[in-house]
Design a protein around this motif. Structure first.
Motif, short mmCIF file in Angstrom:
data_model
loop_
_atom_site.label_atom_id
_atom_site.label_comp_id
_atom_site.label_asym_id
_atom_site.label_seq_id
_atom_site.Cartn_x
_atom_site.Cartn_y
_atom_site.Cartn_z
N VAL A 126 0.82 -1.21 0.00
CA VAL A 126 0.00 0.00 0.00
C VAL A 126 0.86 1.26 0.00
CG1 VAL A 126 -1.73 1.31 1.27
CG2 VAL A 126 -1.94 -1.17 1.11
N VAL A 130 0.73 4.13 -2.94
CA VAL A 130 0.41 5.52 -2.59
C VAL A 130 1.56 6.44 -2.99
CG1 VAL A 130 0.03 7.11 -0.66
CG2 VAL A 130 -1.21 4.94 -0.76
N TRP A 179 -5.39 -6.34 -0.03
CA TRP A 179 -5.91 -5.08 0.51
C TRP A 179 -7.21 -5.37 1.26
CZ3 TRP A 179 -5.30 -0.20 -3.07
CH2 TRP A 179 -3.94 -0.01 -3.36
N PHE A 184 -7.98 4.09 1.07
CA PHE A 184 -7.10 4.60 0.02
C PHE A 184 -7.27 6.11 -0.16
CE2 PHE A 184 -5.63 4.52 -4.56
CZ PHE A 184 -4.32 4.20 -4.25
#
Length: 435
Positions: A126, A130, A179, A184
């Motif tokens: 993640v 990002v 996930w 998010f």
């Protein structure tokens, strides 16, 4: 002031602006005289709406055309420089970020590779994803020299199911990539250096693919379609309203073989366990094929296709590769037949890097199996073909998410609503509620 239908005059004005903007965007340039009958507004209403939009810089003149016996009619179009959008594709091998003007002309783009080897959960770390989105947005804004305040929004296509929570915004449930309820949108807002007023629109990648193909690609003109995103896994989006957003389907996790192969979602017998590119390559290896080692899936799939159809006419095709491709075509044909029977679409459109790489010849084989497995009547009314927007379709569709919202607001940016005071009982009971 309220109209008789319960809508306010402000609502009606916004709806009229929305109708004019959408008509000019998808069917323009058009003259004022053409716009009225096309959207059902009087000439006076058209003149008022157009005057507003021209004054605000959203609409501009685009030449003229001769009229029947009268003076030339001035054509109108959406002004390209009146805003811009960012589209992001969190794909299976890379994160792609593109900046578009209001007419979807690309102003800048960048790509950042995801790890090609190792566990999928590591590939989709993640923090890494990002960071790729953050750096990509900063790069395209800087490269195009765009003032971030001009952004209508950032649209993002992601794998998995997208839900919305009051505090976190878009939350992604991507079981196949590890996930689990990833907040998010909150992570992006905390990390990406854009004004707080810039909205984020995050949705399933198959859905953004479908949106792009229906508006500008192979789905244009169809009343209903299913778009299939065929990559490492498979997903789909069903569209029953050409101007609607469509609905994402976890089609790849339809059970096609009870107690069958283990899918990367953890279940057994999913379509994705047989028809996704990752599964296709695994089955080739199991059948005695030799996929290249330590390369990404796109390169490995290219090798499989080359083994099945060698460029050298004297070379023997790889029997294992041929058998695996034929079996994959049958599984996909059965999966498409389910889509035909369930939704009876006019078209099934295939996109995604693996779908585009396999090509039209492979889809011809898939279509033959569709006719075997689907009901005859709906199958006879459904065509199967490739999408026409290429690998960038997901980012184009993602950029349409903020654009659609902008048009739905009549070409106005979101207003910050004043925060109303809480009811008195909130304060009275606050001390009684235990954390």
């Amino acid at each position: 002031m309220h109209a008789t239908s319960g809508r306010t005059v402000r609502d009606l004005r916004r709806e009229n602006r929305t109708s004019v903007l959408r008509k000019l965007y998808f069917d323009g340039p058009m003259s004022r005289l053409m716009l009225g009958p096309a959207i059902g507004l009087s000439s006076g209403s058209i003149s008022n709406v157009v005057a507003e939009l021209v004054a605000e810089g959203l609409v501009e003149e685009a030449g003229s055309v001769d009229s029947a016996g009268g003076r030339p009619q001035t054509l109108l179009r959406i002004s390209p420089g009146s805003g811009c959008m960012i589209g992001v594709d969190v794909g299976e091998t890379r994160v792609r970020v593109e900046l578009f003007d209001l007419t979807l002309t690309e102003l800048a783009r960048t790509e950042r590779a995801l790890p090609s080897t190792g566990p999928r959960t590591a590939r989709y770390d993640v923090e890494l994803v990002v960071a790729h989105v953050r750096d990509g947005i900063a790069e395209v804004v800087r490269a195009a020299g765009v003032d971030p305040d001009r952004l209508l929004g950032v649209g993002v296509g992601v794998p998995g199911i997208v839900a919305h929570a009051p505090e976190d915004g878009a939350v992604v449930h991507g079981q196949t990539i590890g996930w689990d309820a990833v907040p998010f949108e909150r992570l992006l807002r905390r990390t990406v250096e854009l004004p707080d007023t810039v909205p984020y629109w995050i949705d399933n990648g198959a859905k953004t693919l479908g949106l792009a193909e229906m508006r500008f690609g192979a789905g244009r003109g169809a009343r209903s379609a299913v778009t299939v995103l065929f990559g490492s896994g498979v997903g789909a989006c069903v569209v029953t309203d050409p101007l609607g957003p469509g609905r994402a389907l976890e089609w790849g996790h339809l059970t096609v073989n009870v107690r069958g192969r283990r899918c990367r979602c953890g279940a057994r017998g999913c379509l994705e366990a047989y028809a996704g590119a990752e599964a296709l390559l695994a089955r080739w290896r199991e059948a005695g094929g030799t996929p290249p080692e330590d390369v990404d899936e796109e390169t490995a799939l290219t090798a499989l296709l080359a083994a099945a159809a060698p460029a050298d006419p004297d070379a023997e095709p790889d029997a294992a590769a041929l058998a695996v491709l034929e079996e994959t075509a049958e599984y996909l044909g059965a999966g498409f037949a389910d889509l035909v029977n369930l939704f009876q679409p006019e078209r099934i459109l295939v996109g995604g890097w693996a779908g585009l790489q396999l090509g039209a010849g492979f889809l011809d084989r898939v279509t033959r199996y569709v006719t075997e497995y689907a009901l005859r009547y709906p199958a006879s009314r459904t065509t199967v073909g490739l999408g026409t927007l290429g690998p960038e379709a997901v980012t184009v569709g993602a950029a349409l998410l903020p654009l659609d919202d902008f048009f739905a607001r009549g070409g106005r940016r979101p207003e910050t609503a004043p925060r109303a005071p809480a009811p008195a009982w909130h304060a009275a009971l606050a001390d009684r509620v235990t954390p």
